[in-house]
Design a protein around this motif. Sequence first.
Motif, PDB file in Angstrom:
ATOM      1  N   THR A  54       0.819  -1.216   0.000  1.00  0.00           N
ATOM      2  CA  THR A  54       0.000   0.000   0.000  1.00  0.00           C
ATOM      3  C   THR A  54       0.851   1.264   0.000  1.00  0.00           C
ATOM      4  OG1 THR A  54      -0.184  -0.174   2.414  1.00  0.00           O
ATOM      5  CG2 THR A  54      -2.004  -1.056   1.112  1.00  0.00           C
TER       6      THR A  54
ATOM      7  N   CYS B 292      -7.804   0.369   0.994  1.00  0.00           N
ATOM      8  CA  CYS B 292      -7.471  -0.300  -0.272  1.00  0.00           C
ATOM      9  C   CYS B 292      -8.619  -0.185  -1.280  1.00  0.00           C
ATOM     10  CB  CYS B 292      -7.140  -1.765  -0.021  1.00  0.00           C
ATOM     11  SG  CYS B 292      -5.574  -2.045   0.826  1.00  0.00           S
TER      12      CYS B 292
ATOM     13  N   TYR C 117      -4.733  -3.349  -5.672  1.00  0.00           N
ATOM     14  CA  TYR C 117      -5.449  -2.879  -4.480  1.00  0.00           C
ATOM     15  C   TYR C 117      -6.556  -3.851  -4.091  1.00  0.00           C
ATOM     16  CZ  TYR C 117      -3.462   1.802  -3.721  1.00  0.00           C
ATOM     17  OH  TYR C 117      -2.631   2.840  -3.397  1.00  0.00           O
TER      18      TYR C 117
ATOM     19  N   SER D 260      -5.964   4.145   5.900  1.00  0.00           N
ATOM     20  CA  SER D 260      -5.173   2.909   5.895  1.00  0.00           C
ATOM     21  C   SER D 260      -4.040   2.980   6.906  1.00  0.00           C
ATOM     22  CB  SER D 260      -4.617   2.663   4.491  1.00  0.00           C
ATOM     23  OG  SER D 260      -3.841   1.501   4.447  1.00  0.00           O
TER      24      SER D 260
END
Length: 525
Positions: free
Chosen positions: A281, A344, A484, A366
């Motif tokens: 990420t 995500c 993702y 996130s």
Amino acid sequence: MNKKPLIGLAGVIFAAMTVELNNRITSMTLSDIRGAMGLSVDSGHWIASIYASTMIIGMILSSSWAGIFSIRRMILFAIALCCISSVLIPFSPNIEILYLLRGLQGLSNGLIIPLLMACALRFLGPDIRLWGLACYALTATFFPNLSAALSALYLDILGWKIIFFQSIPLCALSAALVYLGIPQDPYNFAKIKSYDWIGALLATVALAALSTLLLHANHLDWFHSKFICVLALISAITLPLFILHEWCHPSPLIKPQMLEIRNFAYAVIALFCFVIIGMSTSTLPVNYLTAVQGYKPTQSMWIGLQIAALQLIYIPIVVKLLNQVWLDSRFVHGIGLILVMIGCLGASQLDTTWNREQFYFWHAISCLGQTGVVLSLLMIGTNSVHPSMAPYASPMINTPRAISGVLGVCLLDWISRVRGEYHSTRLIENTANKVFQNIQGPAIDPLNPPVLTVNGAERVSGGLSALNSAIQTQQSVLIIHDQYLILAGLTVILFIIMLLLPVRTYPPRIALIKLMNSHNSGKSL
């Protein structure tokens, strides 16, 4: 409380920061380093894989060596190894020496990170244990994101050699703090006689083969390469033999039996999976901004700085929450996983119009989730382990974590290759169908096509170039969208495991007292 160990722990944190920055910054700037040193693409793959192999080997051997030579000596040795190898890399006379120095860099990383956890568990009392775990968590969350910003700064302003010379002040500071703060234990050479030499050999062969396989498989087309097949065979034979040997050996490097402890087993599994998620990420926005928007490193670095800065804000908040007796750490962990999944899914909605501003909100969510997941995970795992088992717990947590970092790189490359081919084919087919649908006029005889003028040929060439660029841009967007979604799916799987495996644990100041009492009365380990 004696404050000297806290000074020593600060030194180990600086040492961990140094080796992590060496690892991540070099990985991010490897193409520029290759260009400056005149190295081939294949050499770049070997530079990465040799570092990863020696790092993983160092992680599984670190605690056992520290038991012989002492924690302090091992940390100082690793710091010296890191500094010397880093400074000499820009002056490597040939590729063989460069490989050797990069391998020594990886070994220093592998030696230091497990000892950071060991120092936190040994020198911090139950009341501040969570702060020590937070320091360890920085190596998995904060430093990798800081690396993106520093790599951009070094390349655009200070030059590529500073990537290696940065180790000098950081190593000097960390060595001084460790020397002053970490107590000196005596040598324990008696352990050499009973040392698990066969286990060390099996671990070295198995982990080196596995990490090399993962980092070379994609560009060698996996099992179409005899080299990859040989590595896979070696890994398939030596890794089970190593686990079986460790299970039976009286003085093993690791204790697989500890996986019978539910919370510890979950910590190993979850950290293995979550390092892939967290690493990916932080990488994907930079990949998008570079490939689609043409950002320079100094423009895209703000994403990494945002995540790093937010973690410094989030960590004290999460530590405060986990210290509350009424709050089940599994709730913090589960909510963290949900936030990571939301981040995500939100970022997966990207299109060709996105810039870095569109990523900020989703990555702030996130980032909060990552902080909650890692800290609660470390508390769940370490609270279930008696202090006497700490030398075995550290390599069992850190070695899978290092392997997952390599697996994460392999996974992203594999998704990019497989889904890239799929999306490229579909985009070309759709474009061709639309072109043919819009053609007007008489049919063209393929045996006697019309002759283009020079200006007409230039217009067609320019149109094809623009079309190819548009297809590549859309392909990059779709690949990152898929990545993702896969990360979100992995988070969901981890959430389901969390609902089934771990049991309730309390803050260290309570859990450790219960664990000690249970151990003394013969009810646990």
